[in-house]
Design an enzyme around this catalytic site. Structure first.
Site, PDB file in Angstrom:
ATOM      1  N   SER A 161       0.959  -1.224  -0.055  1.00 16.23           N
ATOM      2  CA  SER A 161      -0.179  -0.093  -0.241  1.00 16.23           C
ATOM      3  C   SER A 161       0.703   1.164  -0.223  1.00 16.23           C
ATOM      4  O   SER A 161       1.642   1.340  -0.831  1.00 16.23           O
ATOM      5  CB  SER A 161      -1.072  -0.066   1.150  1.00 16.23           C
ATOM      6  N   HIS A 190      -7.146  -6.098  -0.076  1.00 17.14           N
ATOM      7  CA  HIS A 190      -6.147  -5.009  -0.055  1.00 17.14           C
ATOM      8  C   HIS A 190      -4.894  -5.646   0.880  1.00 17.14           C
ATOM      9  O   HIS A 190      -3.837  -5.454   0.753  1.00 17.14           O
ATOM     10  CB  HIS A 190      -6.499  -3.974   0.599  1.00 17.14           C
ATOM     11  N   ASP A 208      -9.492  -5.098  -4.635  1.00 18.33           N
ATOM     12  CA  ASP A 208      -9.043  -4.382  -3.676  1.00 18.33           C
ATOM     13  C   ASP A 208     -10.029  -3.150  -3.668  1.00 18.33           C
ATOM     14  O   ASP A 208     -10.170  -2.521  -4.462  1.00 18.33           O
ATOM     15  CB  ASP A 208      -7.562  -3.657  -4.180  1.00 18.33           C
TER      16      ASP A 208
END
Length: 268
Positions: A93, A250, A223
């Site tokens: 991320s 995610h 995601d």
């Protein structure tokens, strides 16, 4: 602060890889606990970093004023590597920004960079397109953030957190309930200074220097945080050597850790 799970390795293991795991916004070294064990069981050395303000950090996120300060634990680790050592950086991320930052400064110490559902922007947030591609758009969920105003109500916020009622549906919808429950306890607000990540490329050919680091992108198809379309846009704009795909949320370090470990090892 970082956790090193490889210091007790025997002489015979020293030819294996050294992975450095870099968490995303609000997370910490703790989120890698399953992947860390799997990579270690495969005979590798693994370090997991707590960036400034994370659960394992002694720093208040409201006191982090710049991206350099936020990313200092990773940069300190890179600077401490013995001469000639190279690591494999794995960023999740927003941890992708930390990895790119390290590539600009320590590209000669990085064997490979792996981006998992990550913000992969060559120079950080320089343009409107960078923001469109790299900043999560969660507007469909309404007001999902809690802001902290550490400098006073009349000043910009200093930290931001994803509200508890949105954490599972946005970050962990395919993950075990136990893991998302753990995350709800350990997630922390992250410094708004994270949004100031900008890296210059005019320092003696830095652009070509960081492009010498091999990059792999692991895309997460389900995601809800960094949308697949955003991931594709970043991949198109700065094509990595390899793209791998997971049919996960995610957070594949929770939802599919064995598959994630296998893909990482396969990418080497």
């Amino acid at each position: 602060m970082h956790t090193d799970a490889g210091d007790d390795f025997s002489e015979s293991c020293r030819s294996t890889e050294h992975f450095v795991l870099v968490h995303g916004a609000g997370h910490g070294a703790w989120c890698w606990f399953r992947l860390l064990r799997l990579l270690q069981d495969s005979g590798h050395r693994v370090s997991a970093v707590d960036l400034a303000g994370a659960a394992g950090s002694l720093v208040d996120p409201n006191h982090v004023r710049s991206f350099d300060d936020y990313n200092a634990p990773l940069l300190d680790l890179m600077a401490s590597l013995p001469a000639g050592d190279k690591v494999i950086l794995v960023g999740h991320s927003a941890g992708g920004l930390s990895v790119v930052h390290a590539m600009h400064l320590f590209g000669d110490r990085i064997k490979q960079a792996i981006f998992i559902a990550a913000t992969m922007l060559q120079f950080g947030y320089q343009t409107e397109q960078d923001i469109k591609d790299g900043v999560p758009d969660l507007s469909e969920h309404g007001d999902v953030y809690d802001l902290t105003f550490g400098l006073g109500a009349d000043r910009p916020p200093t930290a931001v957190a994803l509200r508890k009622e949105f954490q599972r549906i946005i970050l962990y919808q395919q993950s075990p309930q136990e893991d998302s429950a753990l995350a709800s306890i350990l997630l922390r607000p992250w410094p708004t200074a994270l949004s100031t990540a900008r890296f210059t490329g005019d320092d003696g050919g830095v652009e070509s220097f960081i492009d010498r680091v091999r990059r792999v992108y692991i895309k997460t198809e389900n995601d809800r945080m960094v949308q697949p379309e955003q991931q594709e846009a970043m991949i198109r704009r700065w094509p990595p050597s390899k793209v791998m795909v997971m049919d996960t949320d995610h957070s594949p370090f929770f939802s599919a850790p064995e598959l994630l470990s296998n893909l990482i090892l396969k990418s080497l």
